[in-house]
Design a protein around this motif. Structure first.
Motif, PDB file in Angstrom:
ATOM      1  N   CYS A  89       0.833  -1.215   0.000  1.00  0.00           N
ATOM      2  CA  CYS A  89       0.000   0.000   0.000  1.00  0.00           C
ATOM      3  C   CYS A  89       0.863   1.259   0.000  1.00  0.00           C
ATOM      4  O   CYS A  89       0.520   2.251  -0.664  1.00  0.00           O
ATOM      5  CB  CYS A  89      -0.921  -0.002   1.217  1.00  0.00           C
ATOM      6  N   ARG A  90       1.973   1.234   0.720  1.00  0.00           N
ATOM      7  CA  ARG A  90       2.865   2.404   0.735  1.00  0.00           C
ATOM      8  C   ARG A  90       3.463   2.650  -0.647  1.00  0.00           C
ATOM      9  O   ARG A  90       3.596   3.810  -1.076  1.00  0.00           O
ATOM     10  CB  ARG A  90       3.966   2.209   1.788  1.00  0.00           C
ATOM     11  N   ARG A  91       3.835   1.579  -1.337  1.00  0.00           N
ATOM     12  CA  ARG A  91       4.356   1.740  -2.700  1.00  0.00           C
ATOM     13  C   ARG A  91       3.286   2.364  -3.609  1.00  0.00           C
ATOM     14  O   ARG A  91       3.576   3.251  -4.430  1.00  0.00           O
ATOM     15  CB  ARG A  91       4.778   0.381  -3.266  1.00  0.00           C
ATOM     16  N   LEU A  92       2.055   1.888  -3.471  1.00  0.00           N
ATOM     17  CA  LEU A  92       0.962   2.449  -4.272  1.00  0.00           C
ATOM     18  C   LEU A  92       0.771   3.929  -3.967  1.00  0.00           C
ATOM     19  O   LEU A  92       0.626   4.751  -4.891  1.00  0.00           O
ATOM     20  CB  LEU A  92      -0.329   1.675  -3.980  1.00  0.00           C
ATOM     21  N   MET A  93       0.775   4.292  -2.699  1.00  0.00           N
ATOM     22  CA  MET A  93       0.562   5.686  -2.313  1.00  0.00           C
ATOM     23  C   MET A  93       1.682   6.587  -2.816  1.00  0.00           C
ATOM     24  O   MET A  93       1.448   7.722  -3.225  1.00  0.00           O
ATOM     25  CB  MET A  93       0.432   5.793  -0.793  1.00  0.00           C
ATOM     26  N   ASP A  94       2.898   6.091  -2.791  1.00  0.00           N
ATOM     27  CA  ASP A  94       4.028   6.881  -3.304  1.00  0.00           C
ATOM     28  C   ASP A  94       3.845   7.165  -4.791  1.00  0.00           C
ATOM     29  O   ASP A  94       4.093   8.287  -5.259  1.00  0.00           O
ATOM     30  CB  ASP A  94       5.344   6.135  -3.074  1.00  0.00           C
ATOM     31  N   ARG A  95       3.398   6.165  -5.540  1.00  0.00           N
ATOM     32  CA  ARG A  95       3.168   6.352  -6.978  1.00  0.00           C
ATOM     33  C   ARG A  95       2.019   7.330  -7.210  1.00  0.00           C
ATOM     34  O   ARG A  95       2.111   8.248  -8.051  1.00  0.00           O
ATOM     35  CB  ARG A  95       2.859   4.997  -7.621  1.00  0.00           C
TER      36      ARG A  95
END
Length: 310
Positions: A89-95
């Protein structure tokens, strides 16, 4: 005796709640020793606060133009544990944060990770709308499907707040859940007012309702605390925003519940020793209601089923 009223003003709704000033003891009841809240009481209190704050953020920062997203996991790509899912989820939010920055918009979101008893992982996400958000999501989320739905503002997001804050305690189909929200969504400070005398809702309603608003009757909750003090919660909508179907059906049940609670308050006021007996009767009725709810599970689905914690 004086009581306190607090008002929260949002763009399309006003929340109000009233309670007695707790600086004074309950009438006819001796001071009792303080006791620590049980773990079950603490958990229920935390859940109410979680749902309340989520509802406030939805009402202040989101509209029906924003989107409700469900992110799923393919069977062969399911995470090993909650920490691994949080990392995804953190990777998604960063993108997504980079895409929002390019569009000159501020990213605001509310998220709940849920794990079912069959180890089915999925993520519910409420997020501000962005042009081509579906394609952006699909490119950023490589673990499964991306499902977008329009926001449903039933009860001015009250039902959605309950859905987004589900836990294994409120939904028996879950074995784990993790709620979170962005930090850039402040809520308005409540307006506090003090009054000298408690009034029935019928007498106080003309004075309580702001100009240009009406009371949502299905939202009115009146009752007494364990100490015998009355309290009341309700919300008001603009006159141009009528209450729709489901809220009207709830109004009949709510009205009967209010009648019983008002009657209980009158009994306590006349005979304080009746309080333990009323509490025992309330527990018996609660158990009966839970059994009735279990018998009707097959007739429920979607947010309504989640709302009842089944």
């Amino acid at each position: 005796m004086g009581y306190i009223r607090k008002e929260m003003y949002f763009p399309r709704v006003v929340e109000m709640w009233e309670y007695m000033d707790h600086r004074y003891g309950a009438p006819g009841i001796k001071r009792s020793q303080k006791r620590k809240a049980t773990p079950k009481e603490i958990e229920a209190h935390n859940q109410r606060n979680r749902e309340k704050i989520c509802r406030w953020k939805l009402r202040q920062h989101f509209t029906e133009d924003d989107v409700f997203v469900t992110l799923t996991y393919a069977v062969d790509k399911r995470p090993e544990n909650m920490e691994a899912c949080m990392k995804d989820c953190r990777r998604l939010m960063d993108r997504l944060r980079r895409e929002y920055k390019k569009a000159g918009q501020q990213m605001k979101w509310i998220r709940n990770i849920e794990v079912g008893k069959r180890n089915a992982w999925h993520v519910h996400l409420v997020i501000k709308v962005l042009p081509d958000i579906l394609s952006v999501m699909a490119k950023a989320w490589k673990h499964g499907a991306v499902l977008l739905k329009p926001m449903r503002a039933d009860g001015e997001f009250a039902d959605l707040a309950a859905y987004m804050t589900k836990t294994p305690r409120t939904d028996k189909r879950l074995i784990d859940a993790r709620y979170g929200a962005s930090q850039n969504m402040p809520v308005p400070e409540p307006v506090t007012k003090k009054y000298k005398r408690w009034e029935s809702f019928e007498d106080a309603e003309p004075r309580l309702v702001p100009k240009g608003y009406y009371v949502d009757k299905s939202s009115v909750i009146e009752g007494c605390t364990k100490e015998g003090w009355p309290y009341r919660r309700f919300q008001c909508f603009p006159i141009s925003q009528p209450v729709t179907g489901k809220a009207k059906k709830k109004a009949v049940v709510i009205k009967e519940r209010q009648r019983k609670m008002v009657k209980a308050c009158e009994v306590i006021e006349q005979d304080p020793e009746a309080l333990p007996m009323l509490q025992e009767e309330s527990e018996v009725n609660k158990e009966g209601n839970e059994e009735g709810t279990a018998d009707n599970l097959d007739g429920l689905n979607g947010p309504e089923r989640d709302r009842q914690g089944v």
